[in-house]
Structure formats: structure tokens, C-alpha cells
Design an enzyme around this catalytic site. Structure first.
Site, PDB file in Angstrom:
ATOM      1  N   SER A  25      -8.049  -1.628  -4.250  1.00 51.67           N
ATOM      2  CA  SER A  25      -6.938  -2.504  -4.336  1.00 51.67           C
ATOM      3  C   SER A  25      -6.288  -2.998  -3.040  1.00 51.67           C
ATOM      4  CB  SER A  25      -5.582  -1.596  -4.887  1.00 51.67           C
ATOM      5  OG  SER A  25      -4.378  -2.288  -4.830  1.00 51.67           O
TER       6      SER A  25
ATOM      7  N   TYR B  35      -0.525   5.888  -4.518  1.00 48.13           N
ATOM      8  CA  TYR B  35      -1.581   5.239  -5.036  1.00 48.13           C
ATOM      9  C   TYR B  35      -2.284   4.221  -3.913  1.00 48.13           C
ATOM     10  CZ  TYR B  35      -3.378   0.852  -7.418  1.00 48.13           C
ATOM     11  OH  TYR B  35      -4.196  -0.143  -7.834  1.00 48.13           O
TER      12      TYR B  35
END
Ligand code: NAP
Length: 247
Positions: free
Chosen positions: A142, A156
Site C-alpha cells: 500500500s 496498517y
């Protein structure tokens, strides 16, 4: 004809990747963890688009489930030449000071341990010195890994830093064995993941502030994944490919 296993292949980026595989006539193992209906829908869409598909329930953070999803896909369609390590989660947006141990554990279990378990099983099956025939592994990282996701998802973000590092190391381990290992780092992509973090409008809202002025579509990420899976990317390994609209 290739056989591809996609973890979290039932929705979002995984689904769009499965559909692009189908257009090439590839066979797809579609892993999911809970939403059987979405998985069956995706499998039907793959078949309608000219591919073959099975659905395989299993948690990427459970070693026995990971083994079983590879085993079942190979039994059905023959040797796996591509693995998309895509399953991932966020938890509701919070500053780090308010995150519980339980939450941290689950995010790291799925996004880090899950990625390592799936990458390890890929190595055991694809590497030529272990009896495999080579292939391509693509991890979903990501843009958060380089942005940090402050005040909402620093857990995350860290859990996506690990797959980046794994990509760099495993690419070097497996290059002599005919296996390429790369990561795609999406930016803000319109999928259900934002609602699961309590912010259904997040991709639209923040996407509007990015250089391209919009969020991405899951199919735009899938195109990059398919390229990395394909022989067109034959000299690309250890790459971290941003698909983030310039963010
Ligand atoms: P999504 O729409 O929320 O779909 C998640 C998929 O992962 C579903 O198929 C889900 O299965 C599966 N899954 C979740 N936990 C699992 C587990 N423990 N074991 C096996 N499967 C599991 O997500 P997405 O937006 O497509 O994201 C895909 C990947 O891209 C993730 O790794 C995510 O971190 C990354 N990414 C997404 C964005 C974005 O903006 N969307 C940005 C950067 C990176 P069920 O349907 O059964 O729940």
C-alpha cells in the site's frame, strides 16, 4: 494457460484481478474468508468471461488453511504459476494511542503473518530447486507503507511495510529459481475496505485531493498485477510498483 491463486480474490482488487485473468483464459483459485456469496459471484463472473474458477475458503493467517488453498487449486487446475497475495484488512481509524492489543494482533496477523505464510508456500511450490516450474508472486502492499497513515491506520501502514521488505528479500532468494516476486502499492482505490474501516467515503474524499484528483478503480490496480504475473514482466523482480495516481 496459467493457474493463478488469489488470496482475498472474492471482492475489490482481488475480484478485478480474477476477471482480468479470466479474459486471458487463465484458471483462478479464489480464496475468501467469510463472504461465500461474493466469492461464488466472482467465480461465476470468471466463468462467464472465459476462465475457470474455484472458490476456496480459508484464513491467510492460519497455516493449515494456506496449505489447503494451494493444494486444492493445484488439484483442480494443475501447477500454480502465479500467486497474488492480496487478502488484507484495516480496523477502524484511530490514533495509535487508542489502538488495542487485540486490534494490533489481528491487523499484523492477516497483513504480515498472512503475507509471509502465503509467500513461504509459494516458494515451496514454485521454486525450481524444490520441484516447481518457476512463476510470479505479486504482493499487495500500500502507499500507506511510505505515507504512514497517521491518526487512522499506522498499524496498517506498518503491516504493509513488512510485505515491501519481504518482496525485496524473497525476490533475491527466488530469482535463481525462476520465480519473480514483486509488490504493487495501491493508493486510494474504491473498494469495500474503506467501509470496513468506518469511512465508506474515504476513497472519494481523499482521492479528490491527490494529483490526479480522483480515487482509483480496482481494475486499474488489477492491470498492474496482471502485467507482473505475465511473461511481459520477465525482467522485473523485487519491484515496488506504486499505483496511486501520483499520491
Ligand atoms: P476488500 O475489498 O476489503 O476485500 C478484501 C478481500 O480479502 C476479500 O476477498 C476478503 O474476503 C479477503 N480477506 C480478508 N481477510 C482475509 C483473511 N484473513 N483470509 C483470507 N481472505 C481474507 O479489499 P481491497 O480494497 O480489494 O484490498 C485488497 C488488498 O489491497 C489489501 O491487501 C489492501 O490492504 C490493499 N490495498 C487496498 C487499497 C484500497 O484503497 N482499496 C489501498 C492500498 C492497498 P471476504 O469477502 O470473505 O471477507
Amino acid at each position: 494457460m496459467k493457474t493463478i491463486l488469489i488470496t482475498g480474490g472474492s471482492r475489490g482488487i482481488g475480484r478485478e484481478t480474477a476477471l482480468l485473468c479470466a479474459k486471458r483464459g487463465w484458471s483462478v483459485g479464489i480464496n475468501y474468508v467469510g463472504n461465500q456469496k461474493a466469492a461464488e459471484e466472482t467465480a461465476e463472473m470468471v466463468r462467464a468471461a472465459g476462465g475457470r474458477a474455484i472458490t476456496v475458503k480459508g484464513d491467510v493467517a492460519a497455516e493449515a488453511d494456506v496449505f489447503a488453498m494451494f493444494e486444492r487449486t493445484e488439484r483442480e487446475f494443475g501447477w500454480i504459476s502465479g500467486v497474488v497475495i492480496n487478502a488484507g484488512i484495516v480496523a477502524p481509524g484511530l490514533p495509535l494511542a487508542e489502538m488495542s492489543l487485540e486490534r494490533l494482533r489481528r491487523v499484523f496477523e492477516v497483513n504480515v503473518l498472512g503475507a509471509y505464510l502465503c509467500a513461504g508456500e509459494s516458494a515451496r511450490r514454485l521454486a525450481r530447486d524444490r520441484g516447481g516450474k518457476g512463476g510470479s508472486v505479486v504482493l499487495l502492499s500500500s502507499a500507506a507503507a511510505r505515507l504512514g497513515a497517521p491518526f487512522e491506520y499506522v498499524d496498517y501502514a506498518g503491516s504493509k511495510g513488512a510485505p515491501d521488505t519481504l518482496t525485496i528479500g524473497l525476490a533475491k532468494e527466488l530469482a535463481p529459481q525462476g520465480v519473480r516476486v514483486n509488490a504493487v502499492r495501491p493508493g486510494l482505490i474504491e473498494t469495500d475496505i474503506h467501509a470496513s474501516g468506518g469511512q465508506p467515503d474515504r476513497a472519494q474524499r481523499i482521492g479528490a485531493t491527490t494529483p490526479m484528483g480522483r480515487p482509483g478503480h480496482a481494475s486499474e490496480v488489477a492491470e498492474a498485477i496482471i502485467w507482473l504475473l505475465s511473461d511481459a514482466a520477465s525482467y522485473t523482480t523485487g519491484a515496488l510498483l506504486d499505483v496511486a495516481g501520483g499520491r
